[in-house]
Structures are given as structure tokens and as C-alpha cells.
Motif scaffolding. Structure first.
Motif, PDB file in Angstrom:
ATOM      1  N   ASP A  97       0.832  -1.191   0.000  1.00 56.00           N
ATOM      2  CA  ASP A  97       0.000   0.000   0.000  1.00 56.00           C
ATOM      3  C   ASP A  97       0.870   1.245   0.000  1.00 56.00           C
ATOM      4  O   ASP A  97       2.091   1.160   0.079  1.00 56.00           O
ATOM      5  CB  ASP A  97      -0.940  -0.037   1.209  1.00 56.00           C
ATOM      6  CG  ASP A  97      -1.863  -1.239   1.145  1.00 56.00           C
ATOM      7  OD1 ASP A  97      -2.550  -1.394   0.121  1.00 56.00           O
ATOM      8  OD2 ASP A  97      -1.853  -2.047   2.086  1.00 56.00           O
ATOM      9  N   HIS A  98       0.207   2.398  -0.125  1.00 52.61           N
ATOM     10  CA  HIS A  98       0.956   3.645  -0.279  1.00 52.61           C
ATOM     11  C   HIS A  98       0.519   4.702   0.721  1.00 52.61           C
ATOM     12  O   HIS A  98      -0.673   4.875   0.968  1.00 52.61           O
ATOM     13  CB  HIS A  98       0.773   4.185  -1.701  1.00 52.61           C
ATOM     14  CG  HIS A  98       1.351   3.298  -2.741  1.00 52.61           C
ATOM     15  ND1 HIS A  98       0.577   2.622  -3.651  1.00 52.61           N
ATOM     16  CD2 HIS A  98       2.635   2.949  -2.995  1.00 52.61           C
ATOM     17  CE1 HIS A  98       1.375   1.899  -4.427  1.00 52.61           C
ATOM     18  NE2 HIS A  98       2.617   2.072  -4.052  1.00 52.61           N
ATOM     19  N   LEU A  99       1.526   5.380   1.251  1.00 51.91           N
ATOM     20  CA  LEU A  99       1.314   6.545   2.088  1.00 51.91           C
ATOM     21  C   LEU A  99       1.712   7.736   1.212  1.00 51.91           C
ATOM     22  O   LEU A  99       2.835   7.790   0.713  1.00 51.91           O
ATOM     23  CB  LEU A  99       2.226   6.417   3.310  1.00 51.91           C
ATOM     24  CG  LEU A  99       2.109   7.324   4.500  1.00 51.91           C
ATOM     25  CD1 LEU A  99       0.700   7.292   5.072  1.00 51.91           C
ATOM     26  CD2 LEU A  99       3.114   6.878   5.570  1.00 51.91           C
ATOM     27  N   VAL A 100       0.762   8.649   0.974  1.00 56.16           N
ATOM     28  CA  VAL A 100       1.001   9.737   0.028  1.00 56.16           C
ATOM     29  C   VAL A 100       1.043  11.065   0.770  1.00 56.16           C
ATOM     30  O   VAL A 100       0.126  11.389   1.530  1.00 56.16           O
ATOM     31  CB  VAL A 100      -0.135   9.775  -1.031  1.00 56.16           C
ATOM     32  CG1 VAL A 100       0.080  10.930  -2.002  1.00 56.16           C
ATOM     33  CG2 VAL A 100      -0.209   8.455  -1.783  1.00 56.16           C
ATOM     34  N   GLY A 105       3.798  15.305  -2.634  1.00 54.66           N
ATOM     35  CA  GLY A 105       3.515  14.216  -3.566  1.00 54.66           C
ATOM     36  C   GLY A 105       4.402  13.001  -3.357  1.00 54.66           C
ATOM     37  O   GLY A 105       4.359  12.065  -4.146  1.00 54.66           O
ATOM     38  N   GLY A 106       5.211  13.026  -2.317  1.00 58.07           N
ATOM     39  CA  GLY A 106       6.076  11.881  -2.031  1.00 58.07           C
ATOM     40  C   GLY A 106       5.252  10.646  -1.694  1.00 58.07           C
ATOM     41  O   GLY A 106       4.148  10.758  -1.158  1.00 58.07           O
ATOM     42  N   ILE A 107       5.776   9.462  -2.044  1.00 59.70           N
ATOM     43  CA  ILE A 107       5.057   8.212  -1.805  1.00 59.70           C
ATOM     44  C   ILE A 107       5.946   7.266  -1.010  1.00 59.70           C
ATOM     45  O   ILE A 107       7.113   7.067  -1.348  1.00 59.70           O
ATOM     46  CB  ILE A 107       4.656   7.541  -3.140  1.00 59.70           C
ATOM     47  CG1 ILE A 107       3.671   8.418  -3.908  1.00 59.70           C
ATOM     48  CG2 ILE A 107       4.067   6.154  -2.891  1.00 59.70           C
ATOM     49  CD1 ILE A 107       3.309   7.882  -5.279  1.00 59.70           C
ATOM     50  N   VAL A 108       5.402   6.711   0.058  1.00 62.90           N
ATOM     51  CA  VAL A 108       6.105   5.704   0.849  1.00 62.90           C
ATOM     52  C   VAL A 108       5.303   4.411   0.742  1.00 62.90           C
ATOM     53  O   VAL A 108       4.080   4.418   0.879  1.00 62.90           O
ATOM     54  CB  VAL A 108       6.212   6.138   2.330  1.00 62.90           C
ATOM     55  CG1 VAL A 108       6.852   5.034   3.172  1.00 62.90           C
ATOM     56  CG2 VAL A 108       6.999   7.438   2.451  1.00 62.90           C
ATOM     57  N   GLU A 109       5.990   3.302   0.465  1.00 61.04           N
ATOM     58  CA  GLU A 109       5.303   2.013   0.404  1.00 61.04           C
ATOM     59  C   GLU A 109       5.299   1.375   1.786  1.00 61.04           C
ATOM     60  O   GLU A 109       6.264   1.493   2.534  1.00 61.04           O
ATOM     61  CB  GLU A 109       6.011   1.089  -0.586  1.00 61.04           C
ATOM     62  CG  GLU A 109       5.994   1.636  -1.997  1.00 61.04           C
ATOM     63  CD  GLU A 109       6.458   0.616  -3.020  1.00 61.04           C
ATOM     64  OE1 GLU A 109       7.173  -0.326  -2.642  1.00 61.04           O
ATOM     65  OE2 GLU A 109       6.078   0.777  -4.195  1.00 61.04           O
ATOM     66  N   PHE A 110       4.194   0.716   2.099  1.00 62.26           N
ATOM     67  CA  PHE A 110       4.151  -0.004   3.366  1.00 62.26           C
ATOM     68  C   PHE A 110       3.231  -1.208   3.213  1.00 62.26           C
ATOM     69  O   PHE A 110       2.475  -1.315   2.239  1.00 62.26           O
ATOM     70  CB  PHE A 110       3.655   0.911   4.504  1.00 62.26           C
ATOM     71  CG  PHE A 110       2.180   1.235   4.441  1.00 62.26           C
ATOM     72  CD1 PHE A 110       1.718   2.271   3.642  1.00 62.26           C
ATOM     73  CD2 PHE A 110       1.257   0.485   5.162  1.00 62.26           C
ATOM     74  CE1 PHE A 110       0.354   2.560   3.576  1.00 62.26           C
ATOM     75  CE2 PHE A 110      -0.106   0.783   5.113  1.00 62.26           C
ATOM     76  CZ  PHE A 110      -0.550   1.818   4.315  1.00 62.26           C
ATOM     77  N   HIS A 111       3.316  -2.111   4.175  1.00 60.52           N
ATOM     78  CA  HIS A 111       2.347  -3.185   4.244  1.00 60.52           C
ATOM     79  C   HIS A 111       2.009  -3.447   5.696  1.00 60.52           C
ATOM     80  O   HIS A 111       2.895  -3.478   6.540  1.00 60.52           O
ATOM     81  CB  HIS A 111       2.853  -4.472   3.591  1.00 60.52           C
ATOM     82  CG  HIS A 111       1.810  -5.536   3.586  1.00 60.52           C
ATOM     83  ND1 HIS A 111       0.788  -5.552   2.668  1.00 60.52           N
ATOM     84  CD2 HIS A 111       1.572  -6.558   4.423  1.00 60.52           C
ATOM     85  CE1 HIS A 111      -0.018  -6.561   2.929  1.00 60.52           C
ATOM     86  NE2 HIS A 111       0.429  -7.192   4.000  1.00 60.52           N
ATOM     87  N   ASP A 112       0.740  -3.588   5.989  1.00 61.83           N
ATOM     88  CA  ASP A 112       0.307  -3.827   7.355  1.00 61.83           C
ATOM     89  C   ASP A 112      -0.784  -4.892   7.328  1.00 61.83           C
ATOM     90  O   ASP A 112      -1.860  -4.668   6.755  1.00 61.83           O
ATOM     91  CB  ASP A 112      -0.211  -2.512   7.961  1.00 61.83           C
ATOM     92  CG  ASP A 112      -0.540  -2.666   9.442  1.00 61.83           C
ATOM     93  OD1 ASP A 112      -1.404  -3.506   9.782  1.00 61.83           O
ATOM     94  OD2 ASP A 112       0.054  -1.939  10.257  1.00 61.83           O
TER      95      ASP A 112
END
Ligand SMILES: [Zn+2]
Ligand SMILES: [Zn+2]
Length: 159
Positions: A97-100, A105-112
Motif C-alpha cells: 500500500d501507499h502513504l502519500v 507528492g512523495g510516496i512511501v510504500e508499506f504493508h500492514d
């Protein structure tokens, strides 16, 4: 830039395209390679910019058309950041998933796992098809939050 060898494209991508009867021209291969190499979230314009000096040259309209094909086939996915759609290769990757950041406009990927199972129960409760949930969480990143605090601080100290 050397053209990437056929074997370097993930097998799943080649198989999905073959199955759909989509031909992989040299220009399309260049777009795929740029997406693979970027490991991230590029807009179509950024992709076209990267391919500007390639041989063969790849136009923005080629990028638009081919990205549409990739998204339709489930090979790529889009993340909307304001008015800009960013693209990443999706097929064969772990679900994430993405934290925007709404400011830069930066995007951080994560998974929870907890968030995913919660999303699945929401999906089921609303009678949606139980595919992999796609979650985009919006917020302000640490850098943007700090710089807006600084700006407020300056305004306040000026009185
Ligand atoms: Zn930010
Ligand atoms: Zn991503």
C-alpha cells in the motif's frame, strides 16, 4: 543505455502480454524497462522524459497508450497524487500500500497485515469483490510538516 535483454523482463509480465495478444515492440520494451529500473512511482511525463534520449525515441503518446494497456492488463497500477497519476509495475510484486504526502507528492510504500484484514472485512461488508485491497493513506510527510511548522514560526515571530 543498452536495450535490456528479453530474459530480464519478469516472466509473469511477458506471459500476461502474450496471453492478451499484446506485441512487445522495441518502444514498448523501452517503456517497460524504464518502469522496472525506476523501482518507483513515475508520472507518464517523467517516464517519457527518461526515454527522450533512447533509441528508438519514445513519444509521450506512446507512453500514454502503452501505460493504459499495462494498467488494463493488471501489469501496472496507478497511484493518484493530486492531479498526477503515478505508475508502478505491480504484477509479480507482493501486495503493498501507499502513504502519500499531500504537500510534496512523495510516496512511501508499506504493508500492514492488520490494515489489510480490516480492509478485506470492509470490502466484504459492502459486497465488493474480494480482491487484494488497495489502500492509499494521505497525510503530510515529516519534511513537509517540519517546513510548514517553520513557515508558521517565521510568520508568528514577525508578528
Ligand atoms: Zn511531503
Ligand atoms: Zn508502490
Amino acid at each position: 543505455l543498452n536495450p535490456r535483454a528479453e530474459a530480464d523482463l519478469p516472466e509473469a509480465i511477458g506471459a500476461r502480454m502474450k496471453q492478451a495478444g499484446v506485441r512487445l515492440s522495441a518502444r514498448r520494451r523501452a517503456v517497460l524497462t524504464a518502469l522496472l529500473d525506476s523501482q518507483g512511482h513515475l508520472s507518464r511525463e517523467e517516464l517519457a522524459l527518461r526515454l527522450r534520449d533512447e533509441r528508438p525515441k519514445v513519444s509521450l503518446s506512446t507512453v500514454y497508450r502503452f501505460v493504459h494497456v499495462l494498467v488494463t492488463l493488471g501489469i501496472a497500477r496507478e497511484i493518484k497524487v493530486g492531479d498526477i497519476a503515478r505508475v508502478e509495475l505491480d504484477l509479480g510484486r507482493e501486495n503493498h500500500d501507499h502513504l502519500v504526502c499531500v504537500a510534496c507528492g512523495g510516496i512511501v510504500e508499506f504493508h500492514d497485515d492488520d490494515l489489510e484484514s480490516l480492509a478485506r472485512s470492509v470490502i466484504r461488508a459492502h459486497g465488493f469483490a474480494d480482491g487484494a485491497p488497495r489502500i492509499e493513506v494521505r497525510g503530510t510527510c515529516a519534511v513537509c510538516a517540519a517546513s510548514s511548522r517553520d513557515a508558521r514560526g517565521h510568520r508568528e515571530s514577525r508578528g
